[in-house]
Design an enzyme around this catalytic site. Structure first.
Site, PDB file in Angstrom:
ATOM      1  N   SER A 194       4.922 -12.069  -5.566  1.00 62.56           N
ATOM      2  CA  SER A 194       5.495 -12.524  -4.301  1.00 62.56           C
ATOM      3  C   SER A 194       6.615 -13.512  -4.603  1.00 62.56           C
ATOM      4  O   SER A 194       6.572 -14.223  -5.616  1.00 62.56           O
ATOM      5  CB  SER A 194       4.424 -13.229  -3.467  1.00 62.56           C
ATOM      6  OG  SER A 194       5.014 -13.857  -2.344  1.00 62.56           O
ATOM      7  N   TYR A 229      -2.189 -19.529  -2.976  1.00 59.89           N
ATOM      8  CA  TYR A 229      -1.716 -18.139  -3.015  1.00 59.89           C
ATOM      9  C   TYR A 229      -0.481 -18.037  -3.915  1.00 59.89           C
ATOM     10  O   TYR A 229      -0.391 -17.156  -4.776  1.00 59.89           O
ATOM     11  CB  TYR A 229      -1.379 -17.679  -1.593  1.00 59.89           C
ATOM     12  CG  TYR A 229      -0.615 -16.374  -1.504  1.00 59.89           C
ATOM     13  CD1 TYR A 229      -1.263 -15.155  -1.622  1.00 59.89           C
ATOM     14  CD2 TYR A 229       0.768 -16.373  -1.289  1.00 59.89           C
ATOM     15  CE1 TYR A 229      -0.559 -13.959  -1.528  1.00 59.89           C
ATOM     16  CE2 TYR A 229       1.485 -15.186  -1.193  1.00 59.89           C
ATOM     17  CZ  TYR A 229       0.814 -13.984  -1.313  1.00 59.89           C
ATOM     18  OH  TYR A 229       1.518 -12.811  -1.226  1.00 59.89           O
TER      19      TYR A 229
HETATM   20  P1  NAP Z   1      -2.067  -6.375   4.111  1.00 58.72           P
HETATM   21  O1  NAP Z   1      -1.195  -5.737   5.140  1.00 58.72           O
HETATM   22  O2  NAP Z   1      -2.934  -7.529   4.495  1.00 58.72           O
HETATM   23  O3  NAP Z   1      -2.958  -5.234   3.435  1.00 58.72           O
HETATM   24  C1  NAP Z   1      -3.838  -5.610   2.424  1.00 58.72           C
HETATM   25  C2  NAP Z   1      -4.448  -4.384   1.790  1.00 58.72           C
HETATM   26  O4  NAP Z   1      -5.269  -4.823   0.682  1.00 58.72           O
HETATM   27  C3  NAP Z   1      -5.361  -3.610   2.719  1.00 58.72           C
HETATM   28  O5  NAP Z   1      -5.290  -2.253   2.341  1.00 58.72           O
HETATM   29  C4  NAP Z   1      -6.719  -4.206   2.425  1.00 58.72           C
HETATM   30  O6  NAP Z   1      -7.807  -3.313   2.692  1.00 58.72           O
HETATM   31  C5  NAP Z   1      -6.612  -4.449   0.938  1.00 58.72           C
HETATM   32  N1  NAP Z   1      -7.470  -5.510   0.431  1.00 58.72           N
HETATM   33  C6  NAP Z   1      -7.572  -6.788   0.861  1.00 58.72           C
HETATM   34  N2  NAP Z   1      -8.476  -7.458   0.135  1.00 58.72           N
HETATM   35  C7  NAP Z   1      -8.974  -6.573  -0.754  1.00 58.72           C
HETATM   36  C8  NAP Z   1      -9.972  -6.643  -1.759  1.00 58.72           C
HETATM   37  N3  NAP Z   1     -10.660  -7.760  -1.997  1.00 58.72           N
HETATM   38  N4  NAP Z   1     -10.233  -5.537  -2.488  1.00 58.72           N
HETATM   39  C9  NAP Z   1      -9.558  -4.390  -2.253  1.00 58.72           C
HETATM   40  N5  NAP Z   1      -8.604  -4.255  -1.316  1.00 58.72           N
HETATM   41  C10 NAP Z   1      -8.338  -5.331  -0.584  1.00 58.72           C
HETATM   42  O7  NAP Z   1      -1.192  -6.905   2.877  1.00 58.72           O
HETATM   43  P2  NAP Z   1       0.344  -6.596   2.475  1.00 58.72           P
HETATM   44  O8  NAP Z   1       1.209  -7.510   3.240  1.00 58.72           O
HETATM   45  O9  NAP Z   1       0.609  -5.146   2.482  1.00 58.72           O
HETATM   46  O10 NAP Z   1       0.345  -7.142   0.976  1.00 58.72           O
HETATM   47  C11 NAP Z   1       0.145  -6.294  -0.143  1.00 58.72           C
HETATM   48  C12 NAP Z   1       0.479  -7.077  -1.403  1.00 58.72           C
HETATM   49  O11 NAP Z   1       1.821  -7.557  -1.327  1.00 58.72           O
HETATM   50  C13 NAP Z   1      -0.403  -8.312  -1.611  1.00 58.72           C
HETATM   51  O12 NAP Z   1      -0.672  -8.479  -2.983  1.00 58.72           O
HETATM   52  C14 NAP Z   1       0.483  -9.453  -1.105  1.00 58.72           C
HETATM   53  O13 NAP Z   1       0.144 -10.678  -1.684  1.00 58.72           O
HETATM   54  C15 NAP Z   1       1.852  -8.967  -1.525  1.00 58.72           C
HETATM   55  N6  NAP Z   1       2.938  -9.565  -0.742  1.00 58.72           N
HETATM   56  C16 NAP Z   1       3.051  -9.379   0.609  1.00 58.72           C
HETATM   57  C17 NAP Z   1       4.100  -9.985   1.299  1.00 58.72           C
HETATM   58  C18 NAP Z   1       4.283  -9.838   2.780  1.00 58.72           C
HETATM   59  O14 NAP Z   1       5.118 -10.580   3.347  1.00 58.72           O
HETATM   60  N7  NAP Z   1       3.604  -8.940   3.459  1.00 58.72           N
HETATM   61  C19 NAP Z   1       5.008 -10.789   0.609  1.00 58.72           C
HETATM   62  C20 NAP Z   1       4.864 -10.958  -0.750  1.00 58.72           C
HETATM   63  C21 NAP Z   1       3.816 -10.337  -1.420  1.00 58.72           C
HETATM   64  P3  NAP Z   1      -8.475  -3.183   4.177  1.00 58.72           P
HETATM   65  O15 NAP Z   1      -7.524  -2.327   4.976  1.00 58.72           O
HETATM   66  O16 NAP Z   1      -9.780  -2.509   3.932  1.00 58.72           O
HETATM   67  O17 NAP Z   1      -8.616  -4.573   4.727  1.00 58.72           O
END
Ligand code: NAP
Length: 250
Positions: free
Chosen positions: A145, A159
């Site tokens: 991130s 985080y």
């Molecule tokens: P999200 O929309 O909250 O989706 C999270 C996904 O991870 C869901 O499929 C969830 O499954 C799964 N998950 C959560 N906890 C888990 C666990 N303990 N074991 C297995 N699966 C798990 O998140 P996102 O925004 O797409 O983020 C994805 C990645 O990108 C993360 O690593 C995040 O830190 C990184 N990121 C995101 C952003 C942003 O702005 N969105 C920015 C920088 C980095 P369920 O559907 O079953 O809950």
């Protein structure tokens, strides 16, 4: 489809992970995706991948549990019999807080899921893909991130620190397995429009921070997925240990 490459995407049921699964399926990968609780979202993504002509499998597995991770990889082994790529995407944030408000339970969960979970999944992938273990090589992409650089002050420094660990792990692992047919890179998304922000209790986060992004908007999950797919592809054949920012300049 039989014989085509197999990709495992952790947290592939929603957000960035789901976008990666859909794009990978369109580009000819067979895909396994894990989720922790949202089964119906995971099944929807499987159907979308199948409509794109791919084969897909959803497995419930918490990356905060080593036993779940072992079961996840064994399930992928049984279904596909090979592994060519891993996207360490599953990740969590916690409620907005200052460090002087954080309890040990929160911190242990954050590090267990975001850091240890990613390292354990990488371990299992290397055991299957490294030429040292008789594998045919492969690719790992870690979701870091921009918070690793910005630090997440007043919001989630824990985080941000977990993503700093992912950056360092990406560099170390890339160098460790560079001669074993495995490339390892990270993508560092900025502010991306997914449900993760609401899960930290900040439903207005995108709206509030949009203006701080040089490109004046949040990014889409698909815009991160294209970067991940490039790193997974042979077009990135000489790229390893790279930290690719996808943050609209933030
Ligand atoms: P999200 O929309 O909250 O989706 C999270 C996904 O991870 C869901 O499929 C969830 O499954 C799964 N998950 C959560 N906890 C888990 C666990 N303990 N074991 C297995 N699966 C798990 O998140 P996102 O925004 O797409 O983020 C994805 C990645 O990108 C993360 O690593 C995040 O830190 C990184 N990121 C995101 C952003 C942003 O702005 N969105 C920015 C920088 C980095 P369920 O559907 O079953 O809950």
């Amino acid at each position: 489809m039989n014989g085509s490459k197999v990709l495992l995407v952790t947290g592939g049921s929603r957000g960035i992970g789901a976008a990666v699964v859909r794009l990978a399926a369109e580009r000819g990968w067979r895909v396994a995706l894990s989720y922790v609780s949202n089964r119906s979202a995971a099944e929807t993504v499987v159907r979308e991948a199948e409509r794109a002509g791919s084969e897909a499998l959803a497995v419930q597995a918490d990356v905060g549990s080593e036993a779940d991770i072992m079961r996840l990889f064994e399930t992928v082994d049984r279904r596909f019999g090979r592994l060519d790529g891993l996207v360490n995407n599953a990740g969590i944030v916690a409620a907005k807080a200052r460090v002087d408000e954080m309890g040990v339970e929160r911190l242990e969960r954050m590090m267990r899921v975001n850091v240890i979970g990613s390292i354990l999944c990488a371990r299992e992938a290397i055991r299957r893909m490294s030429t040292v273990h008789g594998g045919r090589g492969g690719v790992i992409v870690n979701l870091s991130s921009r918070a690793a650089v910005l630090g997440g002050p007043g919001e989630y420094a824990d985080y941000a620190a977990s993503k700093g660990a992912i950056d360092t792990f990406t560099i170390g692992l890339a160098r460790e397995v560079g001669g074993e047919g495995i490339r390892v890179n990270a993508v560092r998304p900025g502010l991306i429009d997914t449900e993760i922000h609401a899960s930290s209790g900040q439903t207005d986060r995108l709206e509030r921070l949009r203006g701080s992004v040089p490109m004046q908007r949040a990014g889409e999950a698909d815009e991160v997925a294209t970067a991940v797919l490039w790193l997974l592809s042979d077009e990135a054949s000489y790229t390893t240990g790279a930290l690719l920012d996808v943050g609209g300049g933030r």
